[in-house]
Design a protein around this motif. Structure first.
Motif, PDB file in Angstrom:
ATOM      1  N   LYS A 265       0.829  -1.211   0.000  1.00  0.00           N
ATOM      2  CA  LYS A 265       0.000   0.000   0.000  1.00  0.00           C
ATOM      3  C   LYS A 265       0.863   1.262   0.000  1.00  0.00           C
ATOM      4  CE  LYS A 265      -3.681   2.261   2.582  1.00  0.00           C
ATOM      5  NZ  LYS A 265      -4.610   2.156   3.701  1.00  0.00           N
ATOM      6  N   GLU A 266       1.944   1.246   0.758  1.00  0.00           N
ATOM      7  CA  GLU A 266       2.813   2.425   0.857  1.00  0.00           C
ATOM      8  C   GLU A 266       3.422   2.791  -0.506  1.00  0.00           C
ATOM      9  OE1 GLU A 266       4.464   5.626   2.881  1.00  0.00           O
ATOM     10  OE2 GLU A 266       3.011   4.177   3.594  1.00  0.00           O
ATOM     11  N   SER A 267       3.868   1.788  -1.247  1.00  0.00           N
ATOM     12  CA  SER A 267       4.441   2.042  -2.576  1.00  0.00           C
ATOM     13  C   SER A 267       3.391   2.590  -3.533  1.00  0.00           C
ATOM     14  CB  SER A 267       5.037   0.758  -3.148  1.00  0.00           C
ATOM     15  OG  SER A 267       6.086   0.294  -2.351  1.00  0.00           O
ATOM     16  N   PHE A 268       2.184   2.023  -3.449  1.00  0.00           N
ATOM     17  CA  PHE A 268       1.091   2.519  -4.281  1.00  0.00           C
ATOM     18  C   PHE A 268       0.790   3.981  -3.959  1.00  0.00           C
ATOM     19  CE2 PHE A 268      -3.508   3.385  -4.441  1.00  0.00           C
ATOM     20  CZ  PHE A 268      -3.673   3.396  -5.807  1.00  0.00           C
ATOM     21  N   LEU A 269       0.722   4.292  -2.665  1.00  0.00           N
ATOM     22  CA  LEU A 269       0.430   5.666  -2.254  1.00  0.00           C
ATOM     23  C   LEU A 269       1.532   6.631  -2.679  1.00  0.00           C
ATOM     24  CD1 LEU A 269      -1.145   5.115   1.270  1.00  0.00           C
ATOM     25  CD2 LEU A 269      -2.316   5.668  -0.870  1.00  0.00           C
ATOM     26  N   GLU A 270       2.771   6.182  -2.672  1.00  0.00           N
ATOM     27  CA  GLU A 270       3.877   7.027  -3.129  1.00  0.00           C
ATOM     28  C   GLU A 270       3.697   7.383  -4.605  1.00  0.00           C
ATOM     29  OE1 GLU A 270       7.456   4.906  -2.217  1.00  0.00           O
ATOM     30  OE2 GLU A 270       7.268   5.278  -0.068  1.00  0.00           O
ATOM     31  N   GLU A 271       3.352   6.385  -5.417  1.00  0.00           N
ATOM     32  CA  GLU A 271       3.122   6.647  -6.844  1.00  0.00           C
ATOM     33  C   GLU A 271       1.908   7.539  -7.048  1.00  0.00           C
ATOM     34  OE1 GLU A 271       3.653   3.748  -9.970  1.00  0.00           O
ATOM     35  OE2 GLU A 271       4.403   2.336  -8.459  1.00  0.00           O
ATOM     36  N   LEU A 272       0.859   7.294  -6.293  1.00  0.00           N
ATOM     37  CA  LEU A 272      -0.347   8.100  -6.417  1.00  0.00           C
ATOM     38  C   LEU A 272      -0.075   9.548  -6.011  1.00  0.00           C
ATOM     39  CD1 LEU A 272      -3.342   8.139  -7.133  1.00  0.00           C
ATOM     40  CD2 LEU A 272      -3.835   7.531  -4.752  1.00  0.00           C
ATOM     41  N   ALA A 273       0.690   9.745  -4.955  1.00  0.00           N
ATOM     42  CA  ALA A 273       1.046  11.098  -4.522  1.00  0.00           C
ATOM     43  C   ALA A 273       1.806  11.827  -5.622  1.00  0.00           C
ATOM     44  CB  ALA A 273       1.876  11.040  -3.243  1.00  0.00           C
ATOM     45  N   GLU A 274       2.679  11.109  -6.316  1.00  0.00           N
ATOM     46  CA  GLU A 274       3.427  11.717  -7.417  1.00  0.00           C
ATOM     47  C   GLU A 274       2.491  12.114  -8.557  1.00  0.00           C
ATOM     48  OE1 GLU A 274       6.842  10.411 -10.588  1.00  0.00           O
ATOM     49  OE2 GLU A 274       6.969   9.582  -8.561  1.00  0.00           O
ATOM     50  N   VAL A 275       1.564  11.233  -8.899  1.00  0.00           N
ATOM     51  CA  VAL A 275       0.603  11.520  -9.971  1.00  0.00           C
ATOM     52  C   VAL A 275      -0.247  12.737  -9.624  1.00  0.00           C
ATOM     53  CG1 VAL A 275      -1.512  10.664 -11.071  1.00  0.00           C
ATOM     54  CG2 VAL A 275       0.500   9.192 -10.929  1.00  0.00           C
ATOM     55  N   LEU A 276      -0.713  12.779  -8.372  1.00  0.00           N
ATOM     56  CA  LEU A 276      -1.608  13.858  -7.947  1.00  0.00           C
ATOM     57  C   LEU A 276      -0.860  15.125  -7.534  1.00  0.00           C
ATOM     58  CD1 LEU A 276      -4.158  11.796  -5.833  1.00  0.00           C
ATOM     59  CD2 LEU A 276      -4.330  12.475  -8.235  1.00  0.00           C
ATOM     60  N   GLU A 277       0.477  15.029  -7.516  1.00  0.00           N
ATOM     61  CA  GLU A 277       1.320  16.154  -7.115  1.00  0.00           C
ATOM     62  C   GLU A 277       0.949  16.634  -5.710  1.00  0.00           C
ATOM     63  OE1 GLU A 277       1.115  19.049 -10.258  1.00  0.00           O
ATOM     64  OE2 GLU A 277       2.148  17.729 -11.664  1.00  0.00           O
ATOM     65  N   LEU A 278       0.847  15.660  -4.776  1.00  0.00           N
ATOM     66  CA  LEU A 278       0.518  15.928  -3.385  1.00  0.00           C
ATOM     67  C   LEU A 278       1.586  15.315  -2.499  1.00  0.00           C
ATOM     68  CD1 LEU A 278      -3.258  14.978  -3.480  1.00  0.00           C
ATOM     69  CD2 LEU A 278      -2.311  17.285  -3.386  1.00  0.00           C
ATOM     70  N   ASP A 279       1.620  15.753  -1.245  1.00  0.00           N
ATOM     71  CA  ASP A 279       2.501  15.133  -0.265  1.00  0.00           C
ATOM     72  C   ASP A 279       1.918  13.794   0.154  1.00  0.00           C
ATOM     73  OD1 ASP A 279       4.317  17.254  -0.214  1.00  0.00           O
ATOM     74  OD2 ASP A 279       3.135  18.323   1.298  1.00  0.00           O
ATOM     75  N   LEU A 280       2.770  12.828   0.332  1.00  0.00           N
ATOM     76  CA  LEU A 280       2.337  11.490   0.720  1.00  0.00           C
ATOM     77  C   LEU A 280       1.500  11.515   1.994  1.00  0.00           C
ATOM     78  CD1 LEU A 280       2.431   8.427   0.288  1.00  0.00           C
ATOM     79  CD2 LEU A 280       4.609   8.410   1.509  1.00  0.00           C
ATOM     80  N   GLU A 281       1.841  12.383   2.915  1.00  0.00           N
ATOM     81  CA  GLU A 281       1.142  12.468   4.189  1.00  0.00           C
ATOM     82  C   GLU A 281      -0.331  12.859   4.029  1.00  0.00           C
ATOM     83  OE1 GLU A 281       4.120  14.213   3.621  1.00  0.00           O
ATOM     84  OE2 GLU A 281       5.263  12.532   4.434  1.00  0.00           O
ATOM     85  N   GLU A 282      -0.671  13.491   2.920  1.00  0.00           N
ATOM     86  CA  GLU A 282      -2.055  13.900   2.679  1.00  0.00           C
ATOM     87  C   GLU A 282      -2.955  12.725   2.307  1.00  0.00           C
ATOM     88  OE1 GLU A 282      -2.642  17.704   0.468  1.00  0.00           O
ATOM     89  OE2 GLU A 282      -0.483  17.508   0.135  1.00  0.00           O
ATOM     90  N   LEU A 283      -2.375  11.643   1.850  1.00  0.00           N
ATOM     91  CA  LEU A 283      -3.148  10.520   1.320  1.00  0.00           C
ATOM     92  C   LEU A 283      -3.489   9.522   2.416  1.00  0.00           C
ATOM     93  CD1 LEU A 283      -1.368   9.910  -2.092  1.00  0.00           C
ATOM     94  CD2 LEU A 283      -3.398  11.280  -1.609  1.00  0.00           C
ATOM     95  N   GLN A 284      -4.562   9.796   3.119  1.00  0.00           N
ATOM     96  CA  GLN A 284      -5.111   8.917   4.150  1.00  0.00           C
ATOM     97  C   GLN A 284      -6.390   8.283   3.596  1.00  0.00           C
ATOM     98  OE1 GLN A 284      -3.353   8.462   6.952  1.00  0.00           O
ATOM     99  NE2 GLN A 284      -1.870   9.931   6.153  1.00  0.00           N
ATOM    100  N   ASP A 285      -6.914   7.278   4.269  1.00  0.00           N
ATOM    101  CA  ASP A 285      -8.121   6.590   3.799  1.00  0.00           C
ATOM    102  C   ASP A 285      -9.309   7.528   3.602  1.00  0.00           C
ATOM    103  OD1 ASP A 285      -6.877   4.162   3.585  1.00  0.00           O
ATOM    104  OD2 ASP A 285      -7.650   3.376   5.479  1.00  0.00           O
ATOM    105  N   ASP A 286      -9.383   8.593   4.408  1.00  0.00           N
ATOM    106  CA  ASP A 286     -10.513   9.522   4.292  1.00  0.00           C
ATOM    107  C   ASP A 286     -10.248  10.665   3.304  1.00  0.00           C
ATOM    108  OD1 ASP A 286      -8.627  10.838   5.801  1.00  0.00           O
ATOM    109  OD2 ASP A 286     -10.034  11.570   7.297  1.00  0.00           O
ATOM    110  N   PHE A 287      -9.139  10.589   2.573  1.00  0.00           N
ATOM    111  CA  PHE A 287      -8.804  11.609   1.582  1.00  0.00           C
ATOM    112  C   PHE A 287      -9.848  11.600   0.467  1.00  0.00           C
ATOM    113  CE2 PHE A 287      -6.685  12.974  -2.310  1.00  0.00           C
ATOM    114  CZ  PHE A 287      -6.175  14.190  -1.911  1.00  0.00           C
ATOM    115  N   GLU A 288     -10.457  12.734   0.218  1.00  0.00           N
ATOM    116  CA  GLU A 288     -11.517  12.835  -0.789  1.00  0.00           C
ATOM    117  C   GLU A 288     -10.942  12.987  -2.187  1.00  0.00           C
ATOM    118  OE1 GLU A 288     -14.717  15.463   0.035  1.00  0.00           O
ATOM    119  OE2 GLU A 288     -14.731  14.948   2.161  1.00  0.00           O
ATOM    120  N   LEU A 289     -11.450  12.166  -3.093  1.00  0.00           N
ATOM    121  CA  LEU A 289     -11.009  12.189  -4.484  1.00  0.00           C
ATOM    122  C   LEU A 289     -11.858  13.184  -5.265  1.00  0.00           C
ATOM    123  CD1 LEU A 289     -10.559   8.362  -5.030  1.00  0.00           C
ATOM    124  CD2 LEU A 289      -8.770  10.058  -4.617  1.00  0.00           C
TER     125      LEU A 289
END
Length: 64
Positions: free
Chosen positions: A3-27
């Protein structure tokens, strides 16, 4: 891939800090555009070998 690796890639795509991507993060918002959706589908396909339909991803409201 974990999950951590996936979130790292997703943070890069979304141009966000990894710390922002929690389960309750709204898409929603400016960062969640068609390019981000396509990139997310590609990451999921490549890393988890799951074909995700764009309509199903669009139905998701939070990251969780």
């Amino acid at each position: 891939m974990d999950k951590e690796s996936f979130l790292e890639e997703l943070a890069e795509v979304l141009e966000l800090d990894l710390e922002e991507l929690q389960d309750d993060f709204e898409l929603s918002g400016d960062f969640w555009d068609s390019l981000a959706m396509i990139s997310t589908i590609a990451i999921i396909d490549e890393r988890f070998n799951i074909i995700l339909d764009g309509d199903k991803l669009q139905e998701c409201r939070t990251l969780g």
